[in-house]
Design an enzyme around this catalytic site. Structure first.
Site, PDB file in Angstrom:
ATOM      1  N   GLU A 111      51.398  36.128  41.521  1.00  0.00           N
ATOM      2  CA  GLU A 111      50.964  36.594  40.206  1.00  0.00           C
ATOM      3  C   GLU A 111      49.495  36.976  40.242  1.00  0.00           C
ATOM      4  O   GLU A 111      48.805  36.722  41.230  1.00  0.00           O
ATOM      5  CB  GLU A 111      51.264  35.552  39.126  1.00  0.00           C
TER       6      GLU A 111
ATOM      7  N   LYS B 217      45.558  36.929  39.495  1.00  0.00           N
ATOM      8  CA  LYS B 217      44.539  35.900  39.248  1.00  0.00           C
ATOM      9  C   LYS B 217      43.599  36.475  38.188  1.00  0.00           C
ATOM     10  O   LYS B 217      42.745  37.303  38.486  1.00  0.00           O
ATOM     11  CB  LYS B 217      43.795  35.567  40.537  1.00  0.00           C
TER      12      LYS B 217
ATOM     13  N   ARG C 102      38.435  23.856  31.145  1.00  0.00           N
ATOM     14  CA  ARG C 102      38.639  23.124  32.386  1.00  0.00           C
ATOM     15  C   ARG C 102      37.527  22.105  32.620  1.00  0.00           C
ATOM     16  O   ARG C 102      37.770  20.988  33.047  1.00  0.00           O
ATOM     17  CB  ARG C 102      38.671  24.112  33.545  1.00  0.00           C
TER      18      ARG C 102
ATOM     19  N   CYS D 183       4.713  52.543  30.611  1.00  0.00           N
ATOM     20  CA  CYS D 183       3.897  53.655  30.139  1.00  0.00           C
ATOM     21  C   CYS D 183       3.095  53.158  28.938  1.00  0.00           C
ATOM     22  O   CYS D 183       3.667  52.752  27.937  1.00  0.00           O
ATOM     23  CB  CYS D 183       4.818  54.822  29.747  1.00  0.00           C
TER      24      CYS D 183
HETATM   25  S1  IVH Z   1      47.313  28.346  38.760  1.00  0.00           S
HETATM   26  C1  IVH Z   1      47.319  24.044  39.993  1.00  0.00           C
HETATM   27  N1  IVH Z   1      47.491  30.898  38.208  1.00  0.00           N
HETATM   28  O1  IVH Z   1      41.988  30.536  39.042  1.00  0.00           O
HETATM   29  C2  IVH Z   1      47.417  25.447  39.524  1.00  0.00           C
HETATM   30  N2  IVH Z   1      45.334  29.929  38.214  1.00  0.00           N
HETATM   31  O2  IVH Z   1      41.156  27.811  41.015  1.00  0.00           O
HETATM   32  C3  IVH Z   1      46.239  25.861  38.830  1.00  0.00           C
HETATM   33  N3  IVH Z   1      43.547  31.500  37.584  1.00  0.00           N
HETATM   34  O3  IVH Z   1      40.132  28.558  37.385  1.00  0.00           O
HETATM   35  C4  IVH Z   1      45.976  27.239  38.569  1.00  0.00           C
HETATM   36  N4  IVH Z   1      44.827  33.235  37.255  1.00  0.00           N
HETATM   37  O4  IVH Z   1      41.928  29.364  35.837  1.00  0.00           O
HETATM   38  C5  IVH Z   1      46.667  29.861  38.361  1.00  0.00           C
HETATM   39  N5  IVH Z   1      47.844  33.137  37.663  1.00  0.00           N
HETATM   40  C6  IVH Z   1      47.015  32.093  37.827  1.00  0.00           C
HETATM   41  C7  IVH Z   1      45.628  32.219  37.633  1.00  0.00           C
HETATM   42  C8  IVH Z   1      44.816  31.102  37.852  1.00  0.00           C
HETATM   43  C9  IVH Z   1      43.591  32.774  37.238  1.00  0.00           C
HETATM   44  C10 IVH Z   1      42.297  30.711  37.711  1.00  0.00           C
HETATM   45  C11 IVH Z   1      42.344  29.345  37.147  1.00  0.00           C
HETATM   46  C12 IVH Z   1      41.373  28.551  37.978  1.00  0.00           C
HETATM   47  C13 IVH Z   1      41.305  29.340  39.234  1.00  0.00           C
HETATM   48  C14 IVH Z   1      42.003  28.570  40.348  1.00  0.00           C
END
Ligand code: IVH
Length: 677
Positions: free
Chosen positions: A114, A116, A137, A428
């Protein structure tokens, strides 16, 4: 409708508005016009005000915001909010994949890949289908309670639909899509506020806003990526991650459709390649992709490392970088005369857009980066939307390339540039005759937080300057409809009768703008909104301010020596005094005393807390001062009253009670003001 009970109508409106919101924000579908929607919402707000006990829990009216966060309570996460191991290297993804297969030792499984999302992680807790808390977080163990702001995000469901666990959490990312982000930044710049560097910072700053109504205006989006809860509470959820996300979608969450189930490294790599190219076509930022083992029961077998699960990994995209020839350096002159060098580049494609120009910041940057004529520059676009010059391409350095010679005269007016002590930039000094400085000052003067001359945007101000009518802010008040009508006939800023009337009305209204904003509007170097307010309040009127020595100026709270010197320098110039006198003659506010309407509150010190019906917080503070009272930020033995609005924190109440300070309501406060009037 007349036959409907308020309770039934409240329920009906709540459900209707929830549905319209859902269709609009989740499915991009408008079922009613904006006007009809606003009508329904105001009807519901009205009914809830009249019958507060009948409001449904988590009513959509919460989304408008209005709650004030004084501080954000720290709360412990029920389940630690883990982060992911991450890498920029495809080899490490291959290793992750091989290790996972080895550890799972022949058990059949798949991966979900998926996006990020590049935003801020939050966790949403739901009980009995109602949102009860939203937490950032933080450090993974403890985060900030940002519920008041999260409820203003339309894609955060307040009440769930269909079937859902009784007690569970949905985690995801709050992102700021490019379009509203750029729009907000444009607005900030127009109002003289510092723009946000990127959508991630802006999302993070928005969640920490004290005024949730402001957060409601920022069009943030919540993308769900994780469903979890105590084992016994989530038995009804499907056993796969993708199934759980689908379940979350059914409950009303925004789960984006870009997820793919992959069976092996080849498919994972294809997914990565696809999104590395396509990411620029998304309406929001991503900084990589996340690969997760799809079968939830296998997660325990794979376990955790110190801070991240072994069943998932993030692949981060490298910031895209290109090399392109530097064609020339030009210089932009701002309102305060600061000159910013800009690299004109051979147009180059980078991350979905064509880059033609990039800032070179200041003379120090050019020197430190060692930029020479004929160089090729390395340009990067990472999380930032604005491309950055990150260095010089060594492969294209010509043997006898000469360093870029920084301009020593102003490109706009030819005046020799000055390098101020301790500052990296050059400026200036020809403040009074350098065109972009003049127009910049006019723009600042007209901006919303200054004189709020809405009908005088940058284009019109430039037109007024070029037509010879306006060369300084005082000239604006000599304008007449006759002088304005017919200006700029061929331009988009052209002024006809209606426009001229609007300009005259705006100028007229600006005569009521308080002195502190007039002072800010003058655009004195280093005097921002706060400084202007402090100076205005301290000196009370323009004459006292003009007579102040630098030492006296520096006595004012928040006014340092540099600002004091700038104020003093500004008023030392006869032409500035002439402008001030003309503005005074034009009827602008030149003192704060005229603001005071009564002395009913004289000698009394107030602390205000919570949300009020008839005032915003700034308004009630101004109101207190207009009636001769003082406002203080914190309770002490010197406080006369604590004015308590809705949702005042319990701590404040306790402290006031302990100090024996009377706590009064908004109505009691108003009664106090009118006592001696
Ligand atoms: S899963 C244990 N899925 O990336 C699973 N994280 O270090 C935890 N993030 O700050 C996260 N997109 O906020 C997951 N599709 C996604 C994500 C995602 C962004 C961020 C998350 C965290 C960092 C992971």
């Amino acid at each position: 409708m007349e036959n409907t009970s308020p309770q039934a109508r409240i329920a009906e409106l709540t459900n209707l508005i929830d549905r319209y919101n859902y269709e609009y924000y989740m499915n991009d579908r408008s079922l009613v016009s904006d006007y009809e929607f606003d009508e329904l919402l105001s009807e519901l707000i009205g009914l809830e005000r009249a019958y507060p006990d009948l409001a449904m829990p988590n009513s959509p009216t919460r989304r408008v915001g209005g709650e004030v966060n004084k501080t954000f309570n720290q709360v412990a996460h029920r389940f630690p909010m883990l982060s992911l191991g991450n890498t920029y290297s495809i080899e490490e993804i291959e290793e992750f994949e091989a290790r996972t297969r080895r550890l799972l030792d022949g058990v059949p499984f798949t991966y979900t890949c998926e996006l990020k999302y590049d935003g801020v992680a939050i966790g949403l807790t739901y009980r009995h289908g109602q949102l009860v808390q939203a937490v950032t977080r933080g450090n993974g163990a403890v985060g900030d309670d940002i519920t008041a702001n999260a409820v203003t995000i339309k894609t955060v469901p307040l009440r769930l639909t269909g079937s859902y666990p009784d007690d569970f959490e949905v985690r995801g990312e709050v992102v700021y899509p490019f379009e509203p982000f750029n729009e907000m930044n444009r607005q900030r710049e127009a109002e003289g506020d510092e723009p946000f560097a990127n959508p991630r910072n802006a999302a993070s700053g928005s969640l920490k806003l004290q005024d949730s109504a402001e957060c409601a205006r920022r069009k943030l989006m919540f993308c769900a990526y994780f469903v979890m809860g105590p084992d016994e509470a989530i038995t009804q959820l499907p056993p796969t991650h993708s199934g759980r996300l689908e379940a979350a979608r059914q409950m009303g969450f925004k789960v984006l459709p870009y997820t793919a189930e992959c069976r092996n490294i080849t498919e994972i790599k294809a997914y990565i390649d696809h999104w590395d190219r396509e990411r620029w076509n998304l309406p929001f930022g991503i900084d990589g992709i996340v690969i997760k083992v799809n079968q939830v029961p296998l997660w325990d077998r794979l376990g955790l490392t110190a801070k991240s699960p072994r069943w998932a990994i993030a692949y981060k995209f490298k910031a895209e970088r290109v090399s392109t020839p530097l064609v020339s350096v030009s210089y932009q002159v701002g309102r305060t005369g600061v000159v910013t060098p800009v690299a004109n580049l051979q147009p180059v494609h980078l991350g979905g857009t064509t880059v033609r120009r990039a800032t070179l910041n200041n003379a120090d940057f050019i020197e430190k980066t060692d930029i020479r004529n004929g160089d090729w520059l390395l340009i990067e676009k990472g999380g930032e939307i604005i491309p950055k010059v990150v260095g010089v391409d060594p492969d294209h350095r010509l043997p006898d390339a000469m360093p870029v010679q920084y301009a020593d005269t102003c490109p706009e007016c030819g005046t020799a540039l000055v390098k101020a002590d301790g500052e990296a930039g050059r400026y200036c000094p020809n403040a009074d005759h350098c065109p972009p400085q003049i127009v910049g000052r006019l723009e600042h003067f007209a901006s919303r937080k200054a004189m709020n001359l809405e009908s005088l945007g940058p284009e019109r101000l430039e037109l007024l300057y070029l037509s010879g009518l306006v060369a300084n802010v005082a000239d604006l008040y000599d304008l007449t409809p006759a002088k304005l009508i017919g200006l700029g006939v061929d331009s988009s800023a052209s002024i006809q009768e209606k426009g001229a009337a609007a300009i005259m009305a705006a100028l007229d209204a600006s005569r009521q703008v308080p002195f502190e904003r007039v002072l800010f509007a003058l655009g004195i170097r280093f005097v921002g909104e706060v400084g202007a307010k402090k100076l205005a309040r301290y000196f009370g009127n323009i004459d006292a301010l003009l007579a102040a020595t630098p030492l006296e100026l520096a006595m004012v709270e928040d006014v340092g020596e540099v600002t004091a010197a700038a104020v003093s320098d500004y008023f030392a110039k006869p032409e500035h005094i002439a402008i001030v006198n003309r503005l005074r003659a034009a009827g602008l506010q030149m003192s704060v005393v005229s603001q005071q309407v009564s002395s009913a509150l004289e000698g009394k010190t107030f602390v205000v807390s919570g949300v009020f019906d008839g005032f915003s917080r700034d308004e009630i503070k101004a109101h207190i001062e207009q009636h001769g009272g003082r406002v203080s930020g914190s309770l002490s033995s010197k406080t006369t009253y604590l004015v308590a609005g809705d949702k005042m924190g319990p701590e404040k109440r306790k402290k006031a009670e302990k100090l024996g300070i009377p706590i009064i309501s908004e109505a009691e406060y108003l009664a106090l003001c009118s006592q001696t009037e």
